[in-house]
Motif scaffolding. Structure first.
Motif, mmCIF file in Angstrom:
data_model
loop_
_atom_site.group_PDB
_atom_site.id
_atom_site.type_symbol
_atom_site.label_atom_id
_atom_site.label_comp_id
_atom_site.label_asym_id
_atom_site.label_seq_id
_atom_site.Cartn_x
_atom_site.Cartn_y
_atom_site.Cartn_z
ATOM 1 N N GLU A 1 0.852 -1.196 0.000
ATOM 2 C CA GLU A 1 0.000 0.000 0.000
ATOM 3 C C GLU A 1 0.883 1.240 0.000
ATOM 4 O O GLU A 1 1.963 1.247 0.593
ATOM 5 N N ASN A 2 0.419 2.282 -0.672
ATOM 6 C CA ASN A 2 1.105 3.568 -0.644
ATOM 7 C C ASN A 2 0.863 4.216 0.720
ATOM 8 O O ASN A 2 -0.151 3.946 1.369
ATOM 9 N N VAL A 3 1.773 5.081 1.150
ATOM 10 C CA VAL A 3 1.631 5.701 2.469
ATOM 11 C C VAL A 3 0.407 6.607 2.569
ATOM 12 O O VAL A 3 -0.045 6.914 3.664
ATOM 13 N N ASP A 4 -0.151 6.996 1.428
ATOM 14 C CA ASP A 4 -1.372 7.805 1.466
ATOM 15 C C ASP A 4 -2.635 6.945 1.518
ATOM 16 O O ASP A 4 -3.747 7.456 1.472
ATOM 17 N N GLY A 5 -2.474 5.611 1.619
ATOM 18 C CA GLY A 5 -3.610 4.703 1.747
ATOM 19 C C GLY A 5 -4.136 4.142 0.446
ATOM 20 O O GLY A 5 -5.026 3.301 0.449
ATOM 21 N N LYS B 1 5.933 6.818 9.480
ATOM 22 C CA LYS B 1 5.605 8.244 9.623
ATOM 23 C C LYS B 1 6.603 9.118 8.864
ATOM 24 O O LYS B 1 6.227 10.112 8.243
ATOM 25 N N GLU B 2 7.871 8.723 8.900
ATOM 26 C CA GLU B 2 8.897 9.456 8.155
ATOM 27 C C GLU B 2 8.649 9.351 6.650
ATOM 28 O O GLU B 2 8.749 10.345 5.920
ATOM 29 N N ALA B 3 8.311 8.146 6.178
ATOM 30 C CA ALA B 3 8.021 7.954 4.751
ATOM 31 C C ALA B 3 6.794 8.766 4.340
ATOM 32 O O ALA B 3 6.762 9.352 3.257
ATOM 33 N N LYS B 4 5.798 8.821 5.207
ATOM 34 C CA LYS B 4 4.575 9.580 4.918
ATOM 35 C C LYS B 4 4.893 11.076 4.808
ATOM 36 O O LYS B 4 4.394 11.767 3.917
#
Length: 132
Positions: free
Chosen positions: A68-72, A98-101
């Motif tokens: 999944e992409n960090v944006d959901g 959280k850092e990747a997001k």
């Protein structure tokens, strides 16, 4: 007419070269997160600064269960729907996720800016180079 096509084509090649040189260093990296009980995750950066998003892959043993992409949004057509909720919560609560997001948010903001590099990338990806 051929001279105009040649000039435009050379301009497109020049723009492409300048665009490739401005690719972000944060684009391609991976970090691992241990989710416990044989579960693990790998968080990857996008392939390049012009497309893709930071995303995670979750594995149980050696089998990929979700991505999944960090944006959901889905990544490679996959999501975390088959991953146990506690494992997803542990991944999304990790400092590395959280850092990747955060990096993904900065990258998306950077991409949305109208820059010479972005215009050059768009032109080069939408231009068919004709016979020189």
């Amino acid at each position: 007419m051929k001279k105009i096509v040649k000039i435009f084509s050379l301009f497109a090649v020049l723009i492409t070269m300048l665009t490739v040189m401005t690719v972000s260093a944060s684009a391609a990296h991976s970090v691992n997160v241990n989710l416990g009980s044989g579960w693990r995750a790998r968080i990857d950066g996008p392939l390049n600064a012009h497309q893709g998003k930071f995303h995670g892959h979750v594995y149980h043993g050696n089998k990929q269960i979700g991505a999944e992409n960090v944006d959901g949004t889905k990544h490679d057509g996959r999501s975390f729907s088959s991953v146990p909720k506690k494992k997803v919560a542990k991944l999304k609560g990790s400092a590395k996720w959280k850092e990747a997001k955060e990096k993904n948010g900065k990258l998306m903001k950077q991409r949305s800016k109208l820059t010479f590099s972005n215009i050059g990338y768009w032109i080069s990806s939408h231009t068919m180079i004709l016979e020189l």
